[in-house]
Scaffold this active site. Structure first.
Site, PDB file in Angstrom:
ATOM      1  N   CYS A   1      43.348  49.392  35.496  1.00 25.51           N
ATOM      2  CA  CYS A   1      43.191  51.096  35.973  1.00 25.51           C
ATOM      3  C   CYS A   1      44.235  51.781  36.022  1.00 25.51           C
ATOM      4  CB  CYS A   1      42.409  50.825  37.508  1.00 25.51           C
ATOM      5  SG  CYS A   1      40.733  49.730  37.429  1.00 25.51           S
TER       6      CYS A   1
ATOM      7  N   HIS B   1      47.251  54.515  39.837  1.00 22.93           N
ATOM      8  CA  HIS B   1      45.957  53.834  39.614  1.00 22.93           C
ATOM      9  C   HIS B   1      44.950  55.101  39.246  1.00 22.93           C
ATOM     10  CE1 HIS B   1      42.219  51.839  40.955  1.00 22.93           C
ATOM     11  NE2 HIS B   1      42.714  50.596  40.553  1.00 22.93           N
TER      12      HIS B   1
ATOM     13  N   LYS C   1      41.528  44.228  50.064  1.00 25.71           N
ATOM     14  CA  LYS C   1      42.956  43.659  49.588  1.00 25.71           C
ATOM     15  C   LYS C   1      43.722  43.123  50.593  1.00 25.71           C
ATOM     16  CE  LYS C   1      43.084  47.037  45.872  1.00 25.71           C
ATOM     17  NZ  LYS C   1      42.570  46.272  44.592  1.00 25.71           N
TER      18      LYS C   1
ATOM     19  N   GLN D   1      48.056  48.827  47.762  1.00 21.31           N
ATOM     20  CA  GLN D   1      48.866  47.777  47.525  1.00 21.31           C
ATOM     21  C   GLN D   1      50.131  47.381  48.396  1.00 21.31           C
ATOM     22  OE1 GLN D   1      47.814  45.426  45.477  1.00 21.31           O
ATOM     23  NE2 GLN D   1      46.518  46.481  44.140  1.00 21.31           N
TER      24      GLN D   1
ATOM     25  N   ASP E   1      48.772  56.431  48.702  1.00 20.50           N
ATOM     26  CA  ASP E   1      47.747  55.466  48.312  1.00 20.50           C
ATOM     27  C   ASP E   1      48.454  54.299  48.684  1.00 20.50           C
ATOM     28  OD1 ASP E   1      46.665  53.177  47.115  1.00 20.50           O
ATOM     29  OD2 ASP E   1      46.440  54.099  45.073  1.00 20.50           O
TER      30      ASP E   1
END
Ligand SMILES: Cc1ncc(COP(=O)(O)O)c(C=O)c1O
Lengths: 157, 412
Positions: B366, B123, B226, B203, B200
């Site tokens: 993104c 991303h 999220k 997700q 990261d």
């Protein structure tokens, strides 16, 4: 069925233009050119113009995009031929008003066939797709340096 | 009594509406998740009963607010299995967490000629901060390649990570291709070469059990929104010894220990990073979201989403003209499914699906370098969460078929 509402947006003429775009390609001796990017979707549109006696003598566009942006670009090229930069500026503002739901009374007269894109007003997420080509020609004509510049559509445009 | 997975949907008032005269089918969870009543109520309760600034007052409300604010640190630590609550730094989201690692750790540990290694999957928020750091320090930004189905290419990882590598930063789960990266393996590789491993978790944290110690990460960032918490709150976890010698980035109230005319000493981590009045209501909401997820159990969340993928992925692949990006084996694909319809731009697809009440994202997500790798300008993306059900997945499949039909009857 809910998809029937789509017909307000994807009119036959729009589908035809997207499928067989007019003036698609490049001009060798463009007097004005610009590449405009839509950062939200990554679409890139090139517009090139040959201005003679202060009128658009030739115009071309290239790039890839959705049905709306391609059809709008194709219709834009039809409508700006023979027009002066001043007339085009008026068309661009009229187009912008039309797709945001505030068309002036004589918008059909000013925009010709491109007024078929008025359905975009009911699909706010697609306004930027429709206006990309119009912003591009406007900025291209304002850019008389003759070299290609890159423009960006801002989020608030 | 443990609730059935199908019962949780009722906790989300927003899902109970029609969009364009059709029942809403929300499949844009990778962008942001919907909020259950429990989260909204926790925030309302806080504002109605406990609102005060934290760490700054002796009165009862200030004390209560501070306690709730700090208690969430313990919840987060437990949720991602961090060894210490003091390694939990509140941020406004993944983007801020990754930027802080780049700006604070990066600018004090990375020098000219060093390498920063990321992948084509990233991303922009796990790419641009490193690009900026490389530019500033003269370091070199390198990319780990992907296999044809979008999985991380481990051979390429072994090639790219070298003794010159200072930082490896990867997403745990892709927001486009639905692949989950073998962080533990890459972390081992990074550590062999003396590099740190940044992850990261935007997700992954919402969808399966995360264990920062088991994956042996050095930093881990995720966003609250999220995983059903409000927007504007997130977490950066970092190993104590790394956080300890990182300079703070924002100076002002809260983060100081002692201020004199010409010099100031700072609090210890995590507080030295939390300058100014924090997003207290956001923290409270984050705590409620973690409670909500923990009560369900992350294993059940993951299993539920996997069952939906097991239906949805083959069903999409069966539609002529549909291209699905990422692995085609449901066992290798998480609940983020990017696709395109032949001859149609994803924007047109997303508008058509919206007319059927189905919310999907269309665009570059993104991840422009990944779009380039896929050789597409953009994709449509459907992404699942725990409140989605088989009917949602079926509706998506039907709506895609109807979209194809609609455009086939035009001239396209
Ligand atoms: C993989 C990944 N990383 C980072 C982010 C950035 O998260 P946020 O915008 O919440 O900071 C996102 C969210 O869009 C994401 O999907």
């Amino acid at each position: 069925m809910a998809l029937s509402k789509l017909e307000n947006l994807y009119r036959q003429m729009i589908l035809d233009h997207a499928m067989h775009p007019h003036h698609y390609g490049f001009l060798k001796a463009a007097s004005h050119k610009l590449e405009l990017r839509n950062p939200t979707c990554g679409d890139v549109l090139n517009v090139q113009v040959i201005l003679k006696n202060n009128k658009v003598a030739q115009v071309a566009f290239s790039g890839s995009g959705c049905t709306i942006s391609q059809a709008s670009a194709s219709m834009m090229t039809d409508e700006v031929l023979g027009k002066t930069p001043q007339q085009i500026e008026k068309m661009v503002t009229t187009f912008s008003k039309m797709v945001t739901g505030n068309p002036p009374q004589n918008y059909e007269e000013i925009l010709g066939d491109a007024s078929v894109l008025e359905g975009v007003a009911k699909f706010p997420a697609r306004i930027k797709c429709a206006t990309l080509a119009w912003k591009a020609i406007y900025q291209a004509l304002a850019n008389d340096q003759q070299e290609s510049t890159v423009g960006f559509m801002r989020h608030d445009q | 009594m443990v609730k059935k997975m199908s019962e949780y949907r009722a906790d989300f008032p927003i899902l109970n509406q029609t969009v364009n005269d059709e029942p809403l089918v929300y499949l844009d969870n990778a962008a942001t998740a919907q909020k259950p009543r429990a989260v909204v109520q926790a925030i309302t309760n806080y504002y109605y009963h406990d609102n005060a600034n934290v760490h700054r007052g002796v009165h009862t409300l200030a004390e209560r607010a501070t306690q709730e604010f700090e208690a969430v640190r313990d919840k987060v630590a437990k949720f991602i299995n961090a060894p210490s609550r003091e390694e939990i730094v509140y941020t406004k989201g993944t983007t801020e967490g990754l930027n802080w690692v780049a700006a604070s750790y990066g600018s004090t540990h990375v020098k000219a000629g060093d390498e920063i290694v990321i992948s084509y999957l990233e991303h922009h928020s796990n790419l641009v901060p490193w690009q900026q750091l490389a530019k500033k320090t003269g370091a070199i930004l390198k990319y780990i390649d992907l296999l044809p189905d979008g999985e991380l290419d481990l051979t390429s990882a072994r090639r790219q990570i070298t003794d010159k590598t200072a930082i490896v930063s990867l997403t745990q789960a892709s927001n486009v291709l639905g692949v989950v990266n073998p962080i533990k393996k890459i972390a081992a590789l990074a550590h062999q070469h003396g590099a740190i491993m940044v992850v990261d978790g935007a997700q992954s944290t919402p969808h399966f059990k995360v264990d920062v110690q088991a994956m042996d990460a050095d930093f881990y960032a995720f966003s609250g929104h999220k995983l059903m918490a409000p927007t504007g709150i997130g977490v950066l976890w970092g190993k104590s010894e790394l956080l300890a010698d990182m300079p703070p980035l924002e100076f002002g109230g809260e983060m100081i220990d002692w201020v004199q005319l010409q010099k100031t000493t700072f609090k210890a981590a995590p507080w030295k990073f939390e300058g100014g009045t924090q997003n207290i209501a956001g923290v409270i909401g984050l705590g409620a979201a973690i409670d909500y997820l923990s009560a369900i159990g992350m294993d059940r969340v993951q299993k539920h989403e996997q069952q939906l993928v097991n239906y949805l992925l083959p069903a999409l692949l069966e539609i002529p003209g549909v291209t699905v990006y990422g692995p085609h084996d449901p066992a290798k694909h998480s609940g983020v499914i990017s696709f395109n319809l032949a001859g149609l731009h994803p924007h047109d697809v997303a508008t058509a699906l919206d007319m059927e009440g189905v919310a999907v994202r269309a665009g570059h997500h993104c991840a422009q370098p990944l779009m380039e790798w896929l050789k597409v300008a953009a994709t449509a993306r459907a992404s699942l969460y725990l409140y989605n059900n088989l009917a949602d997945a079926q509706k998506l499949v039907e709506a895609i078929k109807a979209t194809k039909e609609f455009f086939n009857h035009g001239t396209i």
